[in-house]
Design an enzyme around this catalytic site. Structure first.
Site, mmCIF file in Angstrom:
data_model
loop_
_atom_site.group_PDB
_atom_site.id
_atom_site.type_symbol
_atom_site.label_atom_id
_atom_site.label_comp_id
_atom_site.label_asym_id
_atom_site.label_seq_id
_atom_site.Cartn_x
_atom_site.Cartn_y
_atom_site.Cartn_z
ATOM 1 N N ASP A 83 0.815 -1.220 0.000
ATOM 2 C CA ASP A 83 0.000 0.000 0.000
ATOM 3 C C ASP A 83 0.851 1.273 0.000
ATOM 4 O O ASP A 83 2.039 1.242 0.334
ATOM 5 C CB ASP A 83 -0.882 0.037 1.256
ATOM 6 C CG ASP A 83 -2.013 -0.981 1.184
ATOM 7 O OD1 ASP A 83 -1.981 -1.843 0.288
ATOM 8 O OD2 ASP A 83 -2.913 -0.913 2.048
ATOM 9 N N HIS A 124 3.724 -2.288 3.038
ATOM 10 C CA HIS A 124 3.767 -0.946 2.446
ATOM 11 C C HIS A 124 5.059 -0.791 1.650
ATOM 12 O O HIS A 124 6.140 -1.041 2.209
ATOM 13 C CB HIS A 124 3.675 0.114 3.546
ATOM 14 C CG HIS A 124 2.378 0.047 4.298
ATOM 15 N ND1 HIS A 124 2.160 -0.860 5.308
ATOM 16 C CD2 HIS A 124 1.226 0.743 4.148
ATOM 17 C CE1 HIS A 124 0.921 -0.707 5.762
ATOM 18 N NE2 HIS A 124 0.325 0.259 5.078
HETATM 19 NI NI NI Z 1 -2.583 2.997 3.362
#
Ligand code: NI
Length: 439
Positions: free
Chosen positions: A267, A409
């Site tokens: 992400d 991430h």
């Molecule tokens: Ni996010």
């Protein structure tokens, strides 16, 4: 030049011009009236589809036999284009039949056009024409052409009408075909005239010169490259549930449906340092992943998004500015999603259909506006918090199971450091690392 010579030259020019016009007029009469010398027997019947008839024309001449079948729509514009196509094919066959001196002089050459019609979506029909010729010299030829009719607009569609970016789609399809061990769909290059059609839950690319087998790609793989209007119109006839029942994905078949699968997801990117490094590692281990990108980042690093797509990964929508969608008014929610989708489409020619709301925060209003179930996760690596590669891979090893969606991430250096070990251990455990869509 003397006056007399000039006059003579002018006369010659006039005569040759007139002669050319005569030839031209003759050609035009033949073209517009079809093959008027031929005694056609014509027959029309209803097709299984409402508003579409099937026309049959048969002619038995001394030198040749013709039989053509083609669909007739309610819209005259469509019919005119089909008639022109058919007439051109007939005329080139007749020309050839007239000039050929075959070994069986008394045996007529034969020519036929038949077709398959598929309703690809809402008022969208695909036609596959097959032309077969047998000449008295013993030559047999088969060729194919495709047409896709938008019966609402009365238009035939090509790659430019259907795809966000036909060129980028073409190179993605090439890679998809290669990965499936299929021949490359060489006749789809995003040109004006493309040899492909949308069938039931699949898109078929015709092979070159009919020598190789046609390339069939599942519609769900091709669909994100289509413009939204067509994704919606195709969804009517190509429900994902039906896909699952009708055609299990190839990989399942090969491995007997026993393989365990997990989806790595990243992400908040793309990020110029870590996203590229992650892509390199994924490539090394032939792992696929899903990147839920922020529109505001995509704007600055479009080439990274294109690389993600071209290397076979999935791009998902993580909104434009990473706000909690449950705290926004409907108009703002839609804007966050749509702007991001537009940025990804411009960058990579593909729509980020899957959505992951920031913080996984969602409610009924958000879901209704998205129109699809958001993609959350089953394993939270806490990579943003620990910044500890050992801890990140430790969580994944401990919690991994079939169907796992792993949250990471691609903006942290420590996540990159954890990735290699994490992938190796999952693959050792027999996991296939796939995109969220392939889970
Ligand atoms: Ni996010």
């Amino acid at each position: 030049m003397k006056i007399e010579q000039k006059k003579a030259a002018l006369a010659a020019l006039t005569i040759s011009t007139m002669f050319m016009l005569l030839i031209l007029a003759n050609v035009m009469v033949t073209a517009t009236q079809g093959n008027k010398d031929i005694a056609w027997a014509t027959h029309i019947k209803q097709s299984p589809y409402e508003g579409i008839e099937i026309k049959t024309r048969i002619a038995d001449e001394k030198r040749y036999r013709l039989a053509v079948h083609y669909p007739v729509f309610l819209k005259q514009e469509l019919n005119e284009e089909i008639e022109t196509y058919i007439t051109e094919k007939e005329m080139s066959f007749i020309e050839k039949a007239k000039t050929e001196k075959g070994i069986w002089k008394n045996h007529p050459d034969s020519f036929s056009i038949s077709f398959q019609l598929v309703q690809a979506g809402d008022e969208l029909y695909s036609i596959l024409f097959e032309t077969e010729t047998y000449t008295s010299s013993g030559e047999h030829q088969t060729s194919y052409d495709t047409m896709m009719a938008d019966t609402a607009a009365g238009l035939f569609l090509n790659g430019h009408d259907l795809f966000i970016d036909p060129r980028k789609a073409a190179s993605a399809f090439e890679r998809l075909a290669e990965e499936e061990g299929l021949p490359v769909p060489a006749r789809f290059e995003g040109n004006e005239r493309d040899f492909f059609y949308i069938g039931e839950n699949e898109v078929v690319f015709l092979a070159e010169n009919n020598k190789k087998e046609n390339v069939h790609l599942p519609l769900r793989k091709v669909s994100p490259y289509l413009k939204k209007e067509w994704r919606d119109r195709l969804a009517v006839n190509n429900a994902p549930l039906k896909t699952a029942v009708k055609k299990p994905p190839k990989t399942d078949k090969l491995q007997g449906g026993k393989s365990k699968k997990a989806a790595l997801t990243f992400d908040d990117g793309p990020n110029p340092e870590s996203t590229g490094a992650i892509l390199t590692i994924l490539k090394k281990y032939k792992a696929k992943a899903t990147f839920f990108v922020l529109g505001s980042r995509v704007e600055f690093y479009p080439e990274l998004v294109e690389q993600i797509v071209q290397e076979g990964h999935q791009v998902g929508n993580h909104t434009w500015s990473h706000k909690d969608l449950t705290k926004l008014p409907p108009g703002e929610i839609t804007k966050e999603i749509d702007l991001t989708a537009a940025a990804v489409e411009a960058a990579a020619g593909v729509s980020p259909v899957a959505v992951r709301p920031p913080y996984g925060a969602t409610n009924k209003q958000v879901n209704d506006l998205l129109g699809i179930e958001p993609v959350l996760w089953t394993i939270d690596t806490m990579d943003w918090k620990s910044h500890d590669p050992k801890a990140i891979s430790g969580i994944v090893k401990k919690e991994a199971k079939d169907g796992a969606i792993i949250l990471m991430h691609d903006i942290h250096h420590t996540t990159v450091l954890a990735l290699e070990e994490l992938i190796v251990s999952l693959q050792k455990e027999g996991y296939e690392l796939v995109t969220v869509d392939d889970l």
